[in-house]
Design a protein around this motif. Structure first.
Motif, mmCIF file in Angstrom:
data_model
loop_
_atom_site.group_PDB
_atom_site.id
_atom_site.type_symbol
_atom_site.label_atom_id
_atom_site.label_comp_id
_atom_site.label_asym_id
_atom_site.label_seq_id
_atom_site.Cartn_x
_atom_site.Cartn_y
_atom_site.Cartn_z
ATOM 1 N N ASP A 123 0.816 -1.210 0.000
ATOM 2 C CA ASP A 123 0.000 0.000 0.000
ATOM 3 C C ASP A 123 0.848 1.257 0.000
ATOM 4 O OD1 ASP A 123 -3.102 -0.575 0.546
ATOM 5 O OD2 ASP A 123 -1.922 -2.074 1.627
ATOM 6 N N PHE A 167 -7.678 -1.315 3.224
ATOM 7 C CA PHE A 167 -7.250 -1.967 4.453
ATOM 8 C C PHE A 167 -7.304 -0.977 5.611
ATOM 9 C CE2 PHE A 167 -5.978 -5.291 1.729
ATOM 10 C CZ PHE A 167 -5.729 -6.414 2.517
ATOM 11 N N ALA A 182 -6.543 -5.950 12.043
ATOM 12 C CA ALA A 182 -6.245 -5.316 10.761
ATOM 13 C C ALA A 182 -6.959 -6.140 9.707
ATOM 14 C CB ALA A 182 -4.745 -5.283 10.490
ATOM 15 N N THR A 183 -7.718 -5.472 8.854
ATOM 16 C CA THR A 183 -8.557 -6.226 7.931
ATOM 17 C C THR A 183 -8.815 -5.453 6.648
ATOM 18 O OG1 THR A 183 -10.660 -7.441 7.739
ATOM 19 C CG2 THR A 183 -10.717 -5.323 8.880
ATOM 20 N N ASN A 184 -9.300 -6.155 5.668
ATOM 21 C CA ASN A 184 -9.698 -5.602 4.375
ATOM 22 C C ASN A 184 -11.208 -5.394 4.392
ATOM 23 O OD1 ASN A 184 -10.493 -5.275 1.666
ATOM 24 N ND2 ASN A 184 -8.758 -6.467 0.928
ATOM 25 N N ASN A 227 -4.450 3.427 9.005
ATOM 26 C CA ASN A 227 -3.993 2.512 7.963
ATOM 27 C C ASN A 227 -3.033 1.512 8.597
ATOM 28 O OD1 ASN A 227 -2.223 5.139 7.860
ATOM 29 N ND2 ASN A 227 -0.904 3.538 7.076
#
Length: 234
Positions: free
Chosen positions: A119, A187, A206-208, A233
């Protein structure tokens, strides 16, 4: 004599006259700015300062971090305006970068072949694209609400509006939960602290945001006297 003459001419012309060291960073000083030209450290997290010797750091020069395979992150100052060609090419441990709004130019192949760079987060409008910035990567390009000029792609990479928001916040049976919504595919990380002054945050997940939403639950809230949450982020 020749060296002294070269220094004098360099000063008169406003050109870099010598290379110097600040920590692990190699730089040259011009009349009004500092240019980072190299790195001699062992890797890990790199912090580029906003000033060196009283001058603003405005440029990361061409190939300054080329093939620095053990650099995992690099924090850029808000004084920075340009990152030169191939500056971070083949930095194989680099995973994320945050580009300040002050940056108006990215040279050719800046992050080329940074194969683990997932990212890039842009805090302002899109910088001038030098071409092939992310060639050989699968980097997501994220930009913030309020910026302008972004298109569906930037330097051949898909762009995502990074806009997570919370809704349906509830506290029930010793658990806190909320719905996070935003652009599908971005994310996020959800963190908690019990002391805002300490600056210490604990990451819960932490995830999408697959499908554009995710419900987050904190079952440990019953064991805290107080708490605050934030979305960042990853």
């Amino acid at each position: 004599m020749k060296r002294a003459l070269g220094v004098v001419l360099g000063l008169l012309l406003g050109c870099p006259t010598f290379a110097a060291q600040w920590g692990d960073l190699v730089y040259t000083a011009e009349v009004s700015q500092i240019i980072i030209t190299g790195y001699t450290g062992s890797g890990g997290d790199v912090l580029i300062p906003s000033t060196i010797s009283g001058l603003p750091v405005r440029v990361v020069g061409n190939m300054a971090f080329w093939r620095q395979n053990f650099v995992t992150s690099c924090t850029f100052p808000t004084s920075l305006v340009s990152i030169g060609q191939f500056a971070f090419q083949q930095c194989l441990s680099l995973q994320q970068v945050v580009i300040p709004a002050s940056v108006t130019n990215l040279g050719k192949g800046v992050f080329q072949q940074c194969t683990y760079l997932t990212d890039a987060y842009f805090q302002g409008d899109p910088p001038k694209d030098g071409g092939q910035i992310f060639l050989g990567t699968f980097t997501r390009v994220n930009y913030l609400p309020g910026s302008s000029g972004w298109q569906a792609t930037y330097s051949q990479q898909s762009t995502y509006l990074w806009n997570p928001t919370t809704a349906d916040v509830s506290f029930d049976s010793g658990a806190a939960s909320c719905m996070v919504t935003g652009t599908p595919g971005i994310f996020i990380a959800f963190e908690v602290t019990t002391n805002l002054e300490s600056g210490a945050w604990t990451r819960l997940i932490a995830t999408n945001l697959i499908g554009g939403s995710y419900t987050i639950s904190d079952t440990g809230v019953a064991h805290r006297l107080a708490g605050a949450y934030r979305i960042v982020n990853p």
